[in-house]
Design a protein around this motif. Structure first.
Motif, PDB file in Angstrom:
ATOM      1  N   LYS A   1       0.843  -1.186   0.000  1.00  0.00           N
ATOM      2  CA  LYS A   1       0.000   0.000   0.000  1.00  0.00           C
ATOM      3  C   LYS A   1       0.885   1.245   0.000  1.00  0.00           C
ATOM      4  N   SER A   2       0.573   2.175  -0.852  1.00  0.00           N
ATOM      5  CA  SER A   2       1.321   3.429  -0.902  1.00  0.00           C
ATOM      6  C   SER A   2       0.991   4.263   0.326  1.00  0.00           C
ATOM      7  N   PHE A   3       1.975   4.963   0.842  1.00  0.00           N
ATOM      8  CA  PHE A   3       1.746   5.817   2.003  1.00  0.00           C
ATOM      9  C   PHE A   3       0.894   7.019   1.630  1.00  0.00           C
ATOM     10  N   GLU A   4       0.791   7.304   0.354  1.00  0.00           N
ATOM     11  CA  GLU A   4       0.032   8.468  -0.116  1.00  0.00           C
ATOM     12  C   GLU A   4      -1.378   8.490   0.467  1.00  0.00           C
ATOM     13  N   ALA A   5      -2.015   7.322   0.569  1.00  0.00           N
ATOM     14  CA  ALA A   5      -3.372   7.247   1.093  1.00  0.00           C
ATOM     15  C   ALA A   5      -3.420   7.603   2.579  1.00  0.00           C
ATOM     16  N   ASP A   6      -2.366   7.270   3.330  1.00  0.00           N
ATOM     17  CA  ASP A   6      -2.328   7.546   4.771  1.00  0.00           C
ATOM     18  C   ASP A   6      -1.847   8.949   5.098  1.00  0.00           C
ATOM     19  N   ARG A   7      -1.269   9.620   4.126  1.00  0.00           N
ATOM     20  CA  ARG A   7      -0.659  10.930   4.387  1.00  0.00           C
ATOM     21  C   ARG A   7      -1.644  11.912   5.009  1.00  0.00           C
ATOM     22  N   ASP A   8      -2.908  11.863   4.584  1.00  0.00           N
ATOM     23  CA  ASP A   8      -3.914  12.780   5.115  1.00  0.00           C
ATOM     24  C   ASP A   8      -4.276  12.475   6.564  1.00  0.00           C
ATOM     25  N   HIS A   9      -3.955  11.272   7.045  1.00  0.00           N
ATOM     26  CA  HIS A   9      -4.312  10.865   8.405  1.00  0.00           C
ATOM     27  C   HIS A   9      -3.106  10.825   9.330  1.00  0.00           C
ATOM     28  N   PHE A  10      -1.960  11.279   8.853  1.00  0.00           N
ATOM     29  CA  PHE A  10      -0.732  11.272   9.645  1.00  0.00           C
ATOM     30  C   PHE A  10      -0.283  12.717   9.832  1.00  0.00           C
ATOM     31  N   PRO A  11      -0.379  13.251  11.047  1.00  0.00           N
ATOM     32  CA  PRO A  11      -0.062  14.671  11.264  1.00  0.00           C
ATOM     33  C   PRO A  11       1.425  14.991  11.061  1.00  0.00           C
ATOM     34  N   TYR A  12       1.675  16.023  10.290  1.00  0.00           N
ATOM     35  CA  TYR A  12       3.030  16.532  10.084  1.00  0.00           C
ATOM     36  C   TYR A  12       2.948  18.027   9.842  1.00  0.00           C
ATOM     37  N   ILE A  13       4.068  18.708  10.046  1.00  0.00           N
ATOM     38  CA  ILE A  13       4.110  20.156   9.847  1.00  0.00           C
ATOM     39  C   ILE A  13       4.547  20.485   8.415  1.00  0.00           C
ATOM     40  N   HIS A  14       5.602  19.799   7.948  1.00  0.00           N
ATOM     41  CA  HIS A  14       6.132  20.044   6.604  1.00  0.00           C
ATOM     42  C   HIS A  14       6.253  18.732   5.842  1.00  0.00           C
ATOM     43  N   TYR A  15       6.084  18.821   4.523  1.00  0.00           N
ATOM     44  CA  TYR A  15       6.193  17.649   3.645  1.00  0.00           C
ATOM     45  C   TYR A  15       7.241  17.947   2.577  1.00  0.00           C
ATOM     46  N   LEU A  16       8.050  16.937   2.277  1.00  0.00           N
ATOM     47  CA  LEU A  16       9.070  17.085   1.241  1.00  0.00           C
ATOM     48  C   LEU A  16       9.179  15.780   0.472  1.00  0.00           C
ATOM     49  N   GLU A  17       9.099  15.861  -0.851  1.00  0.00           N
ATOM     50  CA  GLU A  17       9.329  14.672  -1.677  1.00  0.00           C
ATOM     51  C   GLU A  17      10.765  14.733  -2.175  1.00  0.00           C
ATOM     52  N   LEU A  18      11.446  13.604  -2.061  1.00  0.00           N
ATOM     53  CA  LEU A  18      12.849  13.531  -2.481  1.00  0.00           C
ATOM     54  C   LEU A  18      13.004  12.387  -3.463  1.00  0.00           C
ATOM     55  N   ARG A  19      13.453  12.688  -4.663  1.00  0.00           N
ATOM     56  CA  ARG A  19      13.675  11.662  -5.683  1.00  0.00           C
ATOM     57  C   ARG A  19      15.081  11.124  -5.537  1.00  0.00           C
ATOM     58  N   THR A  20      15.208   9.795  -5.604  1.00  0.00           N
ATOM     59  CA  THR A  20      16.533   9.182  -5.486  1.00  0.00           C
ATOM     60  C   THR A  20      17.008   8.592  -6.807  1.00  0.00           C
ATOM     61  N   ASP A  21      16.302   8.889  -7.893  1.00  0.00           N
ATOM     62  CA  ASP A  21      16.772   8.402  -9.184  1.00  0.00           C
ATOM     63  C   ASP A  21      17.355   9.529 -10.027  1.00  0.00           C
ATOM     64  N   ILE A  22      17.605  10.672  -9.419  1.00  0.00           N
ATOM     65  CA  ILE A  22      18.207  11.812 -10.113  1.00  0.00           C
ATOM     66  C   ILE A  22      19.687  11.543 -10.304  1.00  0.00           C
ATOM     67  N   GLY A  23      20.188  11.808 -11.467  1.00  0.00           N
ATOM     68  CA  GLY A  23      21.602  11.681 -11.731  1.00  0.00           C
ATOM     69  C   GLY A  23      22.078  10.260 -11.978  1.00  0.00           C
ATOM     70  N   LEU A  24      21.132   9.313 -12.091  1.00  0.00           N
ATOM     71  CA  LEU A  24      21.530   7.940 -12.393  1.00  0.00           C
ATOM     72  C   LEU A  24      21.868   7.820 -13.862  1.00  0.00           C
ATOM     73  N   PRO A  25      22.895   7.071 -14.189  1.00  0.00           N
ATOM     74  CA  PRO A  25      23.231   6.905 -15.601  1.00  0.00           C
ATOM     75  C   PRO A  25      22.134   6.121 -16.312  1.00  0.00           C
ATOM     76  N   SER A  26      21.774   6.543 -17.493  1.00  0.00           N
ATOM     77  CA  SER A  26      20.747   5.823 -18.248  1.00  0.00           C
ATOM     78  C   SER A  26      21.414   4.721 -19.058  1.00  0.00           C
TER      79      SER A  26
END
Length: 185
Positions: A159-184
């Motif tokens: 299950k993606s956490f996206e569905a739970d995000r609305d029910h989990f209290p937080y102050i700030h949200y940040l998405e971080l991609r880890t496939d940036i700069g990978l050789p193709s």
């Protein structure tokens, strides 16, 4: 020193440092929760923060708890692993680790794929994202062809956490991609 596993987006890292610094002005300790699917790079990111620190917060002031294990320095030299063997799956807000989180730790990072099982809230929610083919490649490299594919298939039904995000209290949200700069390929 070895090269980091990922090239983290400098803008996202600057934003994380900025958010952490602004919260540390208001409170003594900041909680960062790192979430994402298997193979997305959650543990690698937690290790990166433990070794490099967060923005102006040096690594000695960062405590990282990853899947029920906290690694901390003893006498500033030796690494000690503290494991929670008794986690029952009930909300405990990291209570077993509280005695080991020293006053010097101004940033506590919790790495998990399901924060709602253990935490009631967080200050900064960092969601690690990566393309599925990159995640599969990482899982195969880390766990071998057979187990890596099995873990990848399991993560596809996870299950993606996206569905739970609305029910989990937080102050700030940040998405971080880890496939940036990978050789193709």
């Amino acid at each position: 020193m070895s090269k980091p596993l990922f090239d983290y987006d400098p803008e996202s890292m600057d934003r994380l440092a900025e958010l952490t610094s602004s919260l540390l002005v208001l409170k003594a300790r900041v909680f960062i929760t790192v979430v994402g699917k298997r193979g997305s790079g959650k543990s690698s990111f937690g290790r990166y923060l433990r070794k490099k620190g967060v923005g102006k917060t040096p690594s000695r002031k960062v405590a990282v708890i990853d899947d029920g294990v906290m690694v901390t320095r003893v006498f500033g030299l030796f690494l000690r692993r503290i494991k929670d063997y008794n986690f029952s799956g009930e909300l405990d807000n990291l209570a077993p680790f509280v005695p080991y989180i020293k006053r010097r730790h101004s940033v506590v990072v919790c790495v998990t794929d399901n924060p709602t099982a253990r935490l009631a809230w967080t200050d900064i929610l960092v969601e690690i994202a990566s393309d599925d083919d990159v995640r599969q490649q990482r899982l195969i490299q880390r766990n071998g062809p057979e187990d890596g594919r099995r873990r990848y298939e399991m993560s596809m039904s996870q299950k993606s956490f996206e569905a739970d995000r609305d029910h989990f209290p937080y102050i700030h949200y940040l998405e971080l991609r880890t496939d940036i700069g990978l050789p193709s390929d």
